[in-house]
Enzyme design. Structure first.
Site, PDB file in Angstrom:
ATOM      1  N   LYS A  99      -3.154   2.441  10.721  1.00 43.46           N
ATOM      2  CA  LYS A  99      -3.852   1.706   9.666  1.00 43.46           C
ATOM      3  C   LYS A  99      -4.346   0.346  10.166  1.00 43.46           C
ATOM      4  O   LYS A  99      -5.471  -0.071   9.868  1.00 43.46           O
ATOM      5  CB  LYS A  99      -2.936   1.523   8.453  1.00 43.46           C
ATOM      6  CG  LYS A  99      -2.667   2.797   7.671  1.00 43.46           C
ATOM      7  CD  LYS A  99      -3.927   3.337   7.003  1.00 43.46           C
ATOM      8  CE  LYS A  99      -3.634   4.492   6.073  1.00 43.46           C
ATOM      9  NZ  LYS A  99      -4.852   5.036   5.437  1.00 43.46           N
ATOM     10  N   SER A 149      -2.625   0.012   4.167  1.00 43.91           N
ATOM     11  CA  SER A 149      -1.288   0.110   3.592  1.00 43.91           C
ATOM     12  C   SER A 149      -0.441  -1.092   3.977  1.00 43.91           C
ATOM     13  O   SER A 149      -0.646  -1.701   5.040  1.00 43.91           O
ATOM     14  CB  SER A 149      -0.611   1.394   4.100  1.00 43.91           C
ATOM     15  OG  SER A 149       0.762   1.410   3.790  1.00 43.91           O
ATOM     16  N   TYR A 188       2.093   5.513  11.482  1.00 41.22           N
ATOM     17  CA  TYR A 188       1.168   5.423  10.349  1.00 41.22           C
ATOM     18  C   TYR A 188       0.684   3.980  10.176  1.00 41.22           C
ATOM     19  O   TYR A 188      -0.521   3.720  10.052  1.00 41.22           O
ATOM     20  CB  TYR A 188       1.884   5.902   9.088  1.00 41.22           C
ATOM     21  CG  TYR A 188       1.109   5.767   7.804  1.00 41.22           C
ATOM     22  CD1 TYR A 188       0.099   6.674   7.476  1.00 41.22           C
ATOM     23  CD2 TYR A 188       1.415   4.762   6.889  1.00 41.22           C
ATOM     24  CE1 TYR A 188      -0.592   6.570   6.279  1.00 41.22           C
ATOM     25  CE2 TYR A 188       0.730   4.652   5.690  1.00 41.22           C
ATOM     26  CZ  TYR A 188      -0.267   5.559   5.386  1.00 41.22           C
ATOM     27  OH  TYR A 188      -0.951   5.450   4.196  1.00 41.22           O
TER      28      TYR A 188
END
Length: 321
Positions: free
Chosen positions: A150, A122, A146
């Site tokens: 990633k 992402s 998050y």
């Protein structure tokens, strides 16, 4: 060949699965079996003898061992806890996004032959003090759990590839717009909802301001990107196994304006503003402008404009406007 899609019950994973079944081949090999791995699956699964499902938690090593059999040739690893949920529940995000990825890689390592693996990363990999336009040399500095999960996963994919355990490639996805269904826990959920809800006759309270910019890619293009990333030879990636996918920059106001042009002013009037400090705090750390010469040179494609993205959504979901 035998393929596994983790997160195969989710919107993108399921759309990718249907595209693969229609295509019939991957990297010039005939698809013999396609296994969707997730905790739940859509009711409208295609009736195709090549398609199987396996329900469970990818963060459980024993389940991961069942999901990725030794004869697996290719893995698309999309399973993840979305951004807002990963930020709200740190342990959940670490378990699913990080340990789940580690489980997938360890099982891929045990395959009879090193499989190709495409990982869904992402643009949340970036944050902090950023240039006005990011490029392929911009260093990741995530400002969310998050994003951190990633980036760590990207490094693991690259190292397992360096060791020859698998042939991995990581795609840093823009925000995917327009997603059908209902809003989810992703901080980026507003970017789809601000178009989707009004087009479906539903009022929507947008949690971010109209000036908020989004780097986005359509569902059609992201499915194409996954298949293209897989089919590229290892030589096209070299030692750099991560790429920023191309996209387009659009503000929320620009999305609403395009929607009004396509579906009428009444649709745009269904949007109102209800700021959410938690969502705004996450979203403001994300970059909104990229230069992606490497991805373009490798053959990845952006959408032409937001109008096309909206029209494709209307066509794909058979919405009457």
């Amino acid at each position: 060949m035998k393929i596994v899609i983790t997160g195969g019950g989710g919107f993108i994973g399921f759309k990718l699965a249907k595209a693969l079944l229609v295509r019939g081949t991957l990297a010039a090999e005939k698809i013999a079996r396609l296994t969707l791995v997730d905790q739940a699956f859509p009711a409208d699964l295609p009736k195709d003898p090549r398609l199987t499902t396996l329900a469970g938690d990818i963060s459980d090593p024993k389940f991961a061992a069942r999901a990725i059999a030794p004869d697996t040739a290719s893995v698309f690893h999309l399973a993840a806890v979305v951004s807002g949920a990963a930020e709200a529940d740190f342990d959940l995000g670490m378990r699913v996004n990080l340990q789940g990825n580690r489980n997938v890689l360890e099982q891929a390592r045990k395959c009879a032959r090193p499989p190709r693996l495409v990982f869904a990363s992402s643009v949340a990999a970036f944050g902090g003090e950023l240039p006005e336009v990011l490029d392929d040399s911009t260093t990741p500095a995530p400002q969310t759990s998050y994003g951190s999960q990633k980036v760590i996963s990207e490094y693991l994919v690259s190292d397992f590839s360096r060791k020859g355990y698998l042939d991995g490639r990581s795609l840093r996805l823009p925000t995917i717009v327009v997603r059908p269904g209902k809003p989810n826990a992703a901080a980026s959920s507003f970017a789809s909802a601000v178009i989707r809800e009004p087009l479906n006759g539903v009022a929507y309270d947008c949690p971010v301001g109209p000036e908020t910019g989004v780097w986005l890619l359509s569902p059609r293009r992201v499915v194409e990107a996954f298949m293209h990333a897989h089919d590229l030879p290892a030589s096209a990636w070299g030692s750099n196994r991560v790429v920023n996918l191309p996209g387009i920059t659009v503000t929320v106001a620009g999305m609403i304006e395009a929607m009004a042009k396509i579906a009428g002013s009444q649709a745009a009037k269904r949007v109102s503003w209800k700021p959410d400090a938690r969502i705004e705090a996450i979203v403001k750390t994300w970059p909104v402008r990229f230069a992606t010469p490497r991805a373009l040179a490798m053959g990845f494609k952006p959408d032409p404009d937001i109008d096309t993205v909206i029209r494709d959504y209307i066509a794909d979901e058979s919405i009457k406007v």
